[in-house]
Design a protein around this motif. Structure first.
Motif, mmCIF file in Angstrom:
data_model
loop_
_atom_site.group_PDB
_atom_site.id
_atom_site.type_symbol
_atom_site.label_atom_id
_atom_site.label_comp_id
_atom_site.label_asym_id
_atom_site.label_seq_id
_atom_site.Cartn_x
_atom_site.Cartn_y
_atom_site.Cartn_z
ATOM 1 N N MET A 35 12.121 -42.163 10.447
ATOM 2 C CA MET A 35 12.472 -43.507 10.908
ATOM 3 C C MET A 35 11.714 -44.555 10.095
ATOM 4 N N VAL A 36 12.299 -45.775 10.046
ATOM 5 C CA VAL A 36 11.798 -46.829 9.167
ATOM 6 C C VAL A 36 11.300 -48.008 10.005
ATOM 7 N N THR A 37 10.197 -48.638 9.533
ATOM 8 C CA THR A 37 9.728 -49.902 10.117
ATOM 9 C C THR A 37 10.075 -51.028 9.149
ATOM 10 N N MET A 38 10.747 -52.075 9.678
ATOM 11 C CA MET A 38 11.219 -53.178 8.831
ATOM 12 C C MET A 38 10.550 -54.476 9.266
ATOM 13 N N LEU A 39 10.126 -55.282 8.310
ATOM 14 C CA LEU A 39 9.527 -56.588 8.557
ATOM 15 C C LEU A 39 10.427 -57.671 7.959
ATOM 16 N N VAL A 40 10.776 -58.680 8.792
ATOM 17 C CA VAL A 40 11.608 -59.800 8.329
ATOM 18 C C VAL A 40 10.731 -61.048 8.312
ATOM 19 N N VAL A 62 4.568 -50.572 7.112
ATOM 20 C CA VAL A 62 5.884 -51.170 6.911
ATOM 21 C C VAL A 62 6.569 -50.513 5.721
ATOM 22 N N ASP A 63 7.827 -50.133 5.923
ATOM 23 C CA ASP A 63 8.576 -49.459 4.852
ATOM 24 C C ASP A 63 9.490 -50.421 4.090
ATOM 25 N N LEU A 64 10.001 -51.457 4.789
ATOM 26 C CA LEU A 64 10.985 -52.357 4.179
ATOM 27 C C LEU A 64 10.693 -53.802 4.604
ATOM 28 N N VAL A 65 10.682 -54.732 3.634
ATOM 29 C CA VAL A 65 10.455 -56.147 3.907
ATOM 30 C C VAL A 65 11.678 -56.946 3.449
ATOM 31 N N ILE A 66 12.203 -57.785 4.397
ATOM 32 C CA ILE A 66 13.242 -58.760 4.042
ATOM 33 C C ILE A 66 12.571 -60.128 4.127
ATOM 34 N N SER A 67 12.491 -60.837 3.015
ATOM 35 C CA SER A 67 11.714 -62.078 3.001
ATOM 36 C C SER A 67 12.436 -63.200 2.269
ATOM 37 N N ALA A 107 13.167 -47.722 13.335
ATOM 38 C CA ALA A 107 12.425 -47.544 14.584
ATOM 39 C C ALA A 107 11.935 -48.874 15.141
ATOM 40 N N ARG A 108 11.422 -49.762 14.246
ATOM 41 C CA ARG A 108 10.876 -51.040 14.707
ATOM 42 C C ARG A 108 11.278 -52.143 13.740
ATOM 43 N N ILE A 109 11.487 -53.359 14.308
ATOM 44 C CA ILE A 109 11.748 -54.545 13.493
ATOM 45 C C ILE A 109 10.677 -55.570 13.841
ATOM 46 N N LEU A 110 9.857 -55.914 12.856
ATOM 47 C CA LEU A 110 8.781 -56.881 13.049
ATOM 48 C C LEU A 110 9.198 -58.237 12.489
ATOM 49 N N GLU A 111 8.586 -59.318 13.020
ATOM 50 C CA GLU A 111 8.933 -60.664 12.579
ATOM 51 C C GLU A 111 7.683 -61.394 12.103
ATOM 52 N N THR A 133 6.463 -49.751 -0.454
ATOM 53 C CA THR A 133 7.283 -50.620 0.408
ATOM 54 C C THR A 133 8.357 -51.324 -0.424
ATOM 55 N N LEU A 134 9.607 -51.263 0.044
ATOM 56 C CA LEU A 134 10.709 -51.932 -0.653
ATOM 57 C C LEU A 134 10.858 -53.367 -0.129
ATOM 58 N N THR A 135 11.311 -54.268 -1.006
ATOM 59 C CA THR A 135 11.458 -55.681 -0.663
ATOM 60 C C THR A 135 12.858 -56.188 -1.017
ATOM 61 N N ILE A 136 13.473 -56.912 -0.050
ATOM 62 C CA ILE A 136 14.758 -57.585 -0.274
ATOM 63 C C ILE A 136 14.496 -59.086 -0.130
ATOM 64 N N PHE A 137 14.847 -59.879 -1.163
ATOM 65 C CA PHE A 137 14.588 -61.319 -1.141
ATOM 66 C C PHE A 137 15.839 -62.103 -0.735
ATOM 67 N N LEU A 138 15.582 -63.180 0.039
ATOM 68 C CA LEU A 138 16.623 -64.121 0.429
ATOM 69 C C LEU A 138 16.263 -65.490 -0.167
#
Length: 543
Positions: free
Chosen positions: A1-6, A49-54, A29-33, A77-82
């Motif tokens: 399972m993955v933990t994601m941070l937005v 944290v496994d994945l960051v959307i920032s 598993a979890r979505i952090l803000e 940790t992987l990162t997706i930029f907005l």
């Protein structure tokens, strides 16, 4: 399972991603803000944290600074930029810092979810690869730790005739076991013979100490810069195998290292050891070369703690009579080597050797003194071979036959006499050849008759005319226990009978079995039987 941070400073954009997208069908598993970079850094510090959307553009610290931190502190940790900017420079810089994907605002939720799906797949792929590498590293360490045992088994198979016939396959086997040999290379064996332990050891402790001796042989005889292995063959003989060619200079250095090893065994391991150095042989011929060294060991009953060089000829190697001369400058024949041929049944080869030796003596003009020295050396050879095979010396040769040899006046006459006696001795050895079980029975009888004595291996070996080291291996092979353990077991069995059949004091029974220290006897008795001598008597005595 993955933990994601937005991460986004716009609350509606943040909640739109964390709550406005259905993430239930992805393994999250979890979505952090976090609404700022400092808050994102705190979340990264406190959570795995496994994945960051920032978002990139935020007040204060930017998303690019967050990306640089992630790259240094959490490279997995992987990162997706907005971003609301379509400028190529932003995308280029983000990708240069390891960004997984770059998404323009306003965000298409379905497109973002598909990107997250690919990122999660990438994370799981990395985890699987990491798990595989960790598993591989675990088994690689186990393989490395087990490699000495695997190499030992490889050479045991080789000496049993199990080497691959194909040179290419043999080369692959060498590579598998990290053996630095090519298909055509040779191996030089050194047989390590433990002749005597100065300390009392049971069978288990003796095997432990033999292992220690092999480790020491690897350090001293092979050496830190050398290539080779110290191991035990299937006959439980300890040996060293040296890989590759061995010239005269290397052999001289090897003999010196063997002498150092013998001294180290005496000083640190409290035992007497001899080294029998063979000649380089192809791996397929190792068994034959090792058998030759074993015959040298069995024949060496007079030179303890010696380095025997098989390349010199057995008698010279062991420092025997061939170091002298036969009178008039002629060297004596290698009688010890001849004894090995006789006991090995190579009579035709020995007949040729005798005829050649006496022919040379004739050509060199050997006198009476030389013939007499040959006579005494040859008679001694016959007697020693007969005794080692259990044939009494008095039954082997008559006084008349001995006198005929002593009266021989020419090398031709001595040759005829020697060949007659050789034929007779060979026939006697065949008629009275004792197999291993008969030798074991003789040893056991000798021990049973002397249970009141403090018996040692050397004393028993002399009684049955065997080399002590060879005797120990033979006894263990035939009975499954060491000679020391058998003696102890026999004494305890005698003690059990005396405890039940007599009213003798237990201390007197211990002394009568050669145990001067009662506490040692009591400890050994309990180890073997599970109870103390007193409890054993109470339970079993019927007097």
């Amino acid at each position: 399972m993955v933990t994601m941070l937005v991460v986004d400073d716009e609350i509606y954009a943040l909640k739109g991603i964390t709550q406005g997208i259905e993430w239930g069908d992805l393994p999250i598993a979890r979505i952090l803000e976090a609404d700022s970079v400092p808050e994102a850094l705190r979340q990264l510090e406190e959570n795995q944290v496994d994945l960051v959307i920032s978002d990139i553009e935020m007040p204060g610290a930017s998303g690019m600074e967050l990306l640089r931190h992630i790259k240094e502190a959490r490279p997995s940790t992987l990162t997706i930029f907005l971003t609301g900017h379509a400028r190529f420079e932003y995308a280029q810089e983000a990708m240069r810092h390891g960004c997984f994907e770059y998404v323009l605002k306003p965000v298409d939720h379905d497109a973002l979810k598909e990107i997250v799906r690919r990122a999660v797949a990438k994370i799981e792929e990395r985890r699987a690869q990491l798990a595989f590498e960790e598993t591989l590293e675990t088994y690689r360490r186990q393989w490395t730790n087990q490699l000495p045992i695997l190499v030992e088994r490889f050479w045991q198979e080789a000496m049993a005739g199990g080497l691959p016939a194909s040179p290419e396959r043999l080369a692959r086997e060498y590579a598998t076991y990290d053996i630095p040999l090519a298909a055509g290379d040779t191996v030089l064996p050194v047989l390590l013979s433990v002749e005597q332990w100065d300390m009392a050891l049971d069978g288990r402790d003796e095997r432990i100490m033999e292992y220690a001796l092999r480790k020491a042989a690897a350090e001293i005889i092979v050496g830190p810069e050398g290539a080779g292995a110290a191991l035990q063959d299937r006959a439980q003989q300890s040996l060293v195998l040296l890989y590759g060619a061995c010239g005269e200079r290397e052999r001289t250095a090897l003999m010196a290292r063997c002498r150092d090893y013998i001294r180290a065994c005496r000083e640190y391991f409290h035992c007497k050891v001899s080294c029998y150095v063979g000649e380089p042989a192809a791996p397929q011929a190792l068994a034959g070369e090792l058998e030759r060294l074993s015959r040298l060991e069995r024949a060496n009953v007079m030179q303890p703690e010696s380095v025997v060089d098989a390349a010199m000829g057995a008698d010279q190697a062991a420092g025997g009579a061939s170091a002298g001369s036969a009178g008039g400058g002629q060297a004596l024949p290698p009688f010890m080597e001849w004894g090995i041929l006789l006991e090995g049944g190579s009579v035709a080869e020995l007949e040729t050797a005798i005829a050649d030796a006496l022919r040379r003596m004739k050509e060199e003009g050997a006198g009476r003194e030389g013939l007499e020295l040959f006579y005494y050396g040859f008679v001694h050879l016959l007697y020693q071979s007969a005794l080692r095979r259990g044939v009494p010396a008095g039954e082997l040769l008559s006084q008349q036959e001995l006198a005929e040899g002593l009266s021989a006046r020419t090398p031709d006459g001595m040759s005829a006499w020697a060949l007659r006696l050789l034929a007779k001795t060979h026939a006697a050895l065949l008629d009275r050849q004792r197999d291993a079980s008969a030798v074991i029975a003789k040893i056991q009888g000798f021990v049973q008759e002397r249970l009141n004595e403090d018996l040692g291996r050397d004393e028993i070996a002399k009684a049955v005319f065997r080399n002590p080291a060879y005797l120990s291996r033979l006894f263990r092979k035939e009975t499954g226990m060491s000679l020391t353990d058998y003696i102890a077991q026999a004494k305890i069995e005698r003690a059990k009978r005396l405890l039940t059949d007599t009213n003798d004091k237990i201390s007197n029974i211990a002394e009568g079995l050669g145990y001067m220290h009662f506490s040692y006897f009591a400890k050994l008795f309990k180890k073997v039987t599970g109870v103390t001598p007193q409890d054993y008597r109470k339970k079993h005595q019927s007097l």
